[in-house]
Design an enzyme around this catalytic site. Sequence first.
Site, PDB file in Angstrom:
ATOM      1  CG  ASP A 229     -11.264   4.729  -5.669  1.00 47.48           C
ATOM      2  OD1 ASP A 229     -12.211   4.835  -6.486  1.00 47.48           O
ATOM      3  OD2 ASP A 229     -10.883   3.640  -5.202  1.00 47.48           O
TER       4      ASP A 229
ATOM      5  N   GLY B 104       0.830  -1.204   0.000  1.00 47.92           N
ATOM      6  CA  GLY B 104       0.000   0.000   0.000  1.00 47.92           C
ATOM      7  C   GLY B 104       0.862   1.252   0.000  1.00 47.92           C
TER       8      GLY B 104
ATOM      9  CG  ASP C  28      -5.924  -4.183 -10.783  1.00 45.68           C
ATOM     10  OD1 ASP C  28      -7.088  -3.739 -10.721  1.00 45.68           O
ATOM     11  OD2 ASP C  28      -5.540  -5.189 -10.161  1.00 45.68           O
TER      12      ASP C  28
HETATM   13  O1  RIB Z   1      -8.534  -4.541  -8.564  1.00 45.54           O
HETATM   14  C1  RIB Z   1      -9.724  -3.796  -8.766  1.00 45.54           C
HETATM   15  C2  RIB Z   1     -10.713  -4.614  -9.554  1.00 45.54           C
HETATM   16  O2  RIB Z   1     -11.079  -5.755  -8.793  1.00 45.54           O
HETATM   17  C3  RIB Z   1     -11.988  -3.806  -9.834  1.00 45.54           C
HETATM   18  O3  RIB Z   1     -11.978  -3.289 -11.149  1.00 45.54           O
HETATM   19  C4  RIB Z   1     -13.084  -4.827  -9.632  1.00 45.54           C
HETATM   20  O4  RIB Z   1     -13.717  -5.076 -10.855  1.00 45.54           O
HETATM   21  C5  RIB Z   1     -12.409  -6.084  -9.096  1.00 45.54           C
HETATM   22  O5  RIB Z   1     -12.399  -7.089 -10.097  1.00 45.54           O
END
Ligand code: RIB
Length: 277
Positions: A221, A199, A227
Site C-alpha cells: 500500500d 516511487g 508523506d
Molecule cells: O498522501 C496520502 C494522503 O492523501 C491520505 O492520507 C489522504 O488523506 C490524502 O489526503
Amino acid sequence: MTRIAVIGLVGRSLFFEVPRFHSGGETIHASGIHEEWGGKGFNQAVAAARQGAQVAFLGAVAAPDVKPLGEFCAKEGIRAALVAKKTPTACAAIMTDGTGETRVTVYPGAELDAEDVDKGFYEKVATADILLLNNEVPETVNLRASEIAVESGVRIVFNPAPARPLADALKDRVALWTPNEFEEAELGDVPGEVVATLGKKGCRIRSTGEVIPAPAVQSVDSTGAGDTFNAVLAVRLAEGECLRDACIAANAAAAQSVAFKYVMPSVPRRPRLRLAK
Ligand code: RIB
C-alpha cells in the site's frame, strides 16, 4: 531537537481494499475497510514526530473533531494547533488493490484561512528549522506561511501535491520542492532545488541529475509513502545532513512504509539507538 512546522489538511481516511479498480458504472465489493486520521500534511507531521523531531501542526477540522484528533496528536507527541470550523472535517476515500496501486478521492472539507496562520501558528513557523507545506490547503495559507518563514530565515520544503498552478511569489520562497514525476512536469522551472520522487525507483536530484535508488521492497500500500519521504527528508536536512544523505534516509523510510497497509500503522519510527556504555 530539530523543530519542524507543518501546515496541511487533516481529516478521515477511509480505506477500501478492492480486488481491482472499477470500470465505468461498476460496483465492486471491498474485502476490507479501515479508517484513520489522514491528510498529506497530517501524515507528514506524524512521520516527522516519529523521527524524533519536535513537530508543530496546523490544521482545520469540524468542531466535534478537535478533541479526538487532539488526543491522537498528543499520543504522537505532536503540538497541534487545530482550528474548529463550521464545515465538515475533510475525508478521503482511498481504494487499494494490495499491489501498492491506489485511487484516492479527497473531500477537502474544513479549510484553513490565511488568518489562522497568524492567529495561532506564527511563532511555530518563525522558530522552526524547516516549514513543510503542500497543496492540500488554500494557496493564501501557503503564501502567508511562506512569507513568515522567509522573514524569519526558515527553510521551506514544499510538496506540490496535488498539482496546481502556483503563484510566482510562492515559487520564489521555496528552497526545496518534492514533486512526484507528474507534479514535476506541472511545476516546470523553479528557483529552488527539486527532488522528484520516483516511487520504487527512488528519487532524482534535479541540480545534479543523480538518481538515488530506493531499497527494493514488496509494495502492499503506497498511500502516504510520499508523506513519509517528505517528513524524513525535512528532519534529516534540519539535523544538518546533506541533501544526498537525507534522500537516502527518506527513500528507506518511504520504502518501509509501502510494505504495510494503510498509513498510520506503516509510518516508520526511528530506531532509538542505545549507545553501548
Ligand atoms: O498522501 C496520502 C494522503 O492523501 C491520505 O492520507 C489522504 O488523506 C490524502 O489526503
